[in-house]
Design a protein around this motif. Sequence first.
Motif, PDB file in Angstrom:
ATOM      1  N   ASN A   1       0.799  -1.224   0.000  1.00 61.86           N
ATOM      2  CA  ASN A   1       0.000   0.000   0.000  1.00 61.86           C
ATOM      3  C   ASN A   1       0.834   1.277   0.000  1.00 61.86           C
ATOM      4  O   ASN A   1       0.511   2.252  -0.663  1.00 61.86           O
ATOM      5  CB  ASN A   1      -0.940  -0.018   1.211  1.00 61.86           C
ATOM      6  N   VAL A   2       1.954   1.269   0.735  1.00 59.25           N
ATOM      7  CA  VAL A   2       2.789   2.474   0.821  1.00 59.25           C
ATOM      8  C   VAL A   2       3.892   2.478  -0.238  1.00 59.25           C
ATOM      9  O   VAL A   2       4.069   3.455  -0.962  1.00 59.25           O
ATOM     10  CB  VAL A   2       3.404   2.607   2.232  1.00 59.25           C
TER      11      VAL A   2
ATOM     12  N   ALA B   1      -1.899   3.513  -1.860  1.00 56.53           N
ATOM     13  CA  ALA B   1      -2.086   4.839  -1.280  1.00 56.53           C
ATOM     14  C   ALA B   1      -1.604   5.901  -2.274  1.00 56.53           C
ATOM     15  O   ALA B   1      -0.559   5.733  -2.909  1.00 56.53           O
ATOM     16  CB  ALA B   1      -1.303   4.959   0.019  1.00 56.53           C
TER      17      ALA B   1
ATOM     18  N   CYS C   1       0.215   8.989  -3.779  1.00 58.50           N
ATOM     19  CA  CYS C   1       1.470   9.665  -3.455  1.00 58.50           C
ATOM     20  C   CYS C   1       1.645  10.840  -4.402  1.00 58.50           C
ATOM     21  O   CYS C   1       1.506  10.678  -5.609  1.00 58.50           O
ATOM     22  CB  CYS C   1       2.663   8.730  -3.663  1.00 58.50           C
TER      23      CYS C   1
ATOM     24  N   ILE D   1       2.080  11.176   1.153  1.00 57.72           N
ATOM     25  CA  ILE D   1       1.511   9.832   1.070  1.00 57.72           C
ATOM     26  C   ILE D   1       0.184   9.838   1.812  1.00 57.72           C
ATOM     27  O   ILE D   1       0.138  10.149   2.998  1.00 57.72           O
ATOM     28  CB  ILE D   1       2.448   8.789   1.727  1.00 57.72           C
ATOM     29  N   GLU D   2      -0.877   9.545   1.096  1.00 54.61           N
ATOM     30  CA  GLU D   2      -2.187   9.583   1.745  1.00 54.61           C
ATOM     31  C   GLU D   2      -2.468   8.277   2.465  1.00 54.61           C
ATOM     32  O   GLU D   2      -3.258   7.453   2.027  1.00 54.61           O
ATOM     33  CB  GLU D   2      -3.262   9.929   0.714  1.00 54.61           C
ATOM     34  N   GLU D   3      -1.776   8.136   3.579  1.00 50.32           N
ATOM     35  CA  GLU D   3      -1.882   6.914   4.365  1.00 50.32           C
ATOM     36  C   GLU D   3      -1.304   7.227   5.735  1.00 50.32           C
ATOM     37  O   GLU D   3      -0.349   7.978   5.853  1.00 50.32           O
ATOM     38  CB  GLU D   3      -1.073   5.788   3.672  1.00 50.32           C
ATOM     39  N   ASP D   4      -1.925   6.690   6.756  1.00 48.19           N
ATOM     40  CA  ASP D   4      -1.468   6.935   8.110  1.00 48.19           C
ATOM     41  C   ASP D   4      -1.474   5.594   8.827  1.00 48.19           C
ATOM     42  O   ASP D   4      -2.533   5.032   9.055  1.00 48.19           O
ATOM     43  CB  ASP D   4      -2.436   7.926   8.786  1.00 48.19           C
TER      44      ASP D   4
ATOM     45  N   ALA E   1       4.087   0.868   8.096  1.00 51.89           N
ATOM     46  CA  ALA E   1       4.581   0.654   6.732  1.00 51.89           C
ATOM     47  C   ALA E   1       5.774  -0.288   6.779  1.00 51.89           C
ATOM     48  O   ALA E   1       6.527  -0.303   7.752  1.00 51.89           O
ATOM     49  CB  ALA E   1       4.985   1.982   6.102  1.00 51.89           C
TER      50      ALA E   1
END
Lengths: 313, 132
Positions: free
Chosen positions: A237-238, A261, A263, B29-32, B35
């Motif tokens: 995902n990242v 996700a 970016c 980065i649209e993620e929290d 990782a």
Amino acid sequence: MVNSLQELQDFIKTKNNYSNFISSSEVPEVCKSEPCMLGVDEAGRGPVLGPMVYGIAYCPVSETKVLQDLGCADSKALTEEKRDNILTKMLTEESSLNNVGWIAEVISPNYISNSMYRRAKHSLNEVSMNSAISLIKRAAESGANITEVYVDTVGPPEKYQAKLQEIFPDYKITVAKKADSIYPIVSAASIVAKVTRDHALKVWQFHEGLEMSHTEFGSGYPGDPLTKKFIRDQIDNVFGYPMLVRFSWSTAELMLQEKAAACTFEEVDDQGSTKKPAKSISSFFKQNSDDGKARKRHKFFDERYLTVSNPFE
Amino acid sequence: MSIQVENNLRNVESKEVFEQKAHYVPCKIEEDGPANVDKYFEPYVLEEDGDLTASFRGYPLDGTKMTLPEGYRAVVITEAKRPLAEDAERKFQVAGGFKDFTYWNWDKKPSKNDNLVKALDWIDISDAIHGD
């Protein structure tokens, strides 16, 4: 020195698979004195997975019969087994070892993505041309007496030929489409490149902790069902993908847009400098209602992108 | 709105939890959340003469190690569940921290002209203006 395909694999394994590296033969003694022809070809230009490999082969102009004896012909018409056999002969048989030299550059998928995603983008064509040029230079620097160069090209041959002729004014240069089916020395280069790429994929080790072999991710071509499945399923995902993948291929880009996700990097223009955000036309007509009310911040803060904010909002 | 921060790590023996590795990447980065940094990023960090290089989503990165300004520390806090009501008390948990981090630029050697380095000027200036 590599004496068998097994040794070639072992050698590839000692190299890190996210940087480029060179694999090569010794320069045959006769190639240092006799005038030699040199062929250039590449393997794995189109695939979304794995390295692209540039190969060169060279031999004395007077000894081209060795190439025919090896079976160097249109490499696309050869089976994988045939190509493996020919390279094995190049690595072991006296007549070949004494006359035919070769060098391969393995260009990692990470290097390809990085080049295409630089601030000032490098195209795959530039990466390819630079590799071809550096390999020709390397052969000459290691002592081979090169006089003729034959290059396979996918693009228009004229421009490429002019460029090479400028860099190597003393060589007789021929750039042609499908050169590997016309010139046996290009076919030999093509076999060196193709077999090296195949084996690089066979021994690929994932630092990402995936236990997967090339029989599971396929040929790497976007149309291969196994490769398609890999591109669809192996998403982080990242981070997106393991380093086997060329991120800059549209197949990979589109899949990440959809499934990973989002970016966003800073936007740059073609020359690589930062784009100023465009002011919309309507902003010129808008009455500035903040006039006189909001305190103007010192440019010290603007320059440093410092604002007062509350992360808990 | 009031905020409460709980530190359940206060009595943790090992220092590691407050000396975690951190990377500042030049990308939104649209993620929290967690990782796979150790598997997908750190194996590819190369160091040559003190210059760091790495790769994120195929983009080439140039990096340098940075430490926090003196007297400052970084703490990571998490919120299990944000209350629905605007004015309800919010509870955060300390999840760890770091003392230094790696600063990354996209295809550009880190320098004193980078925004983050320049932003940290404010710490000294604010101390001169507002400090004792």
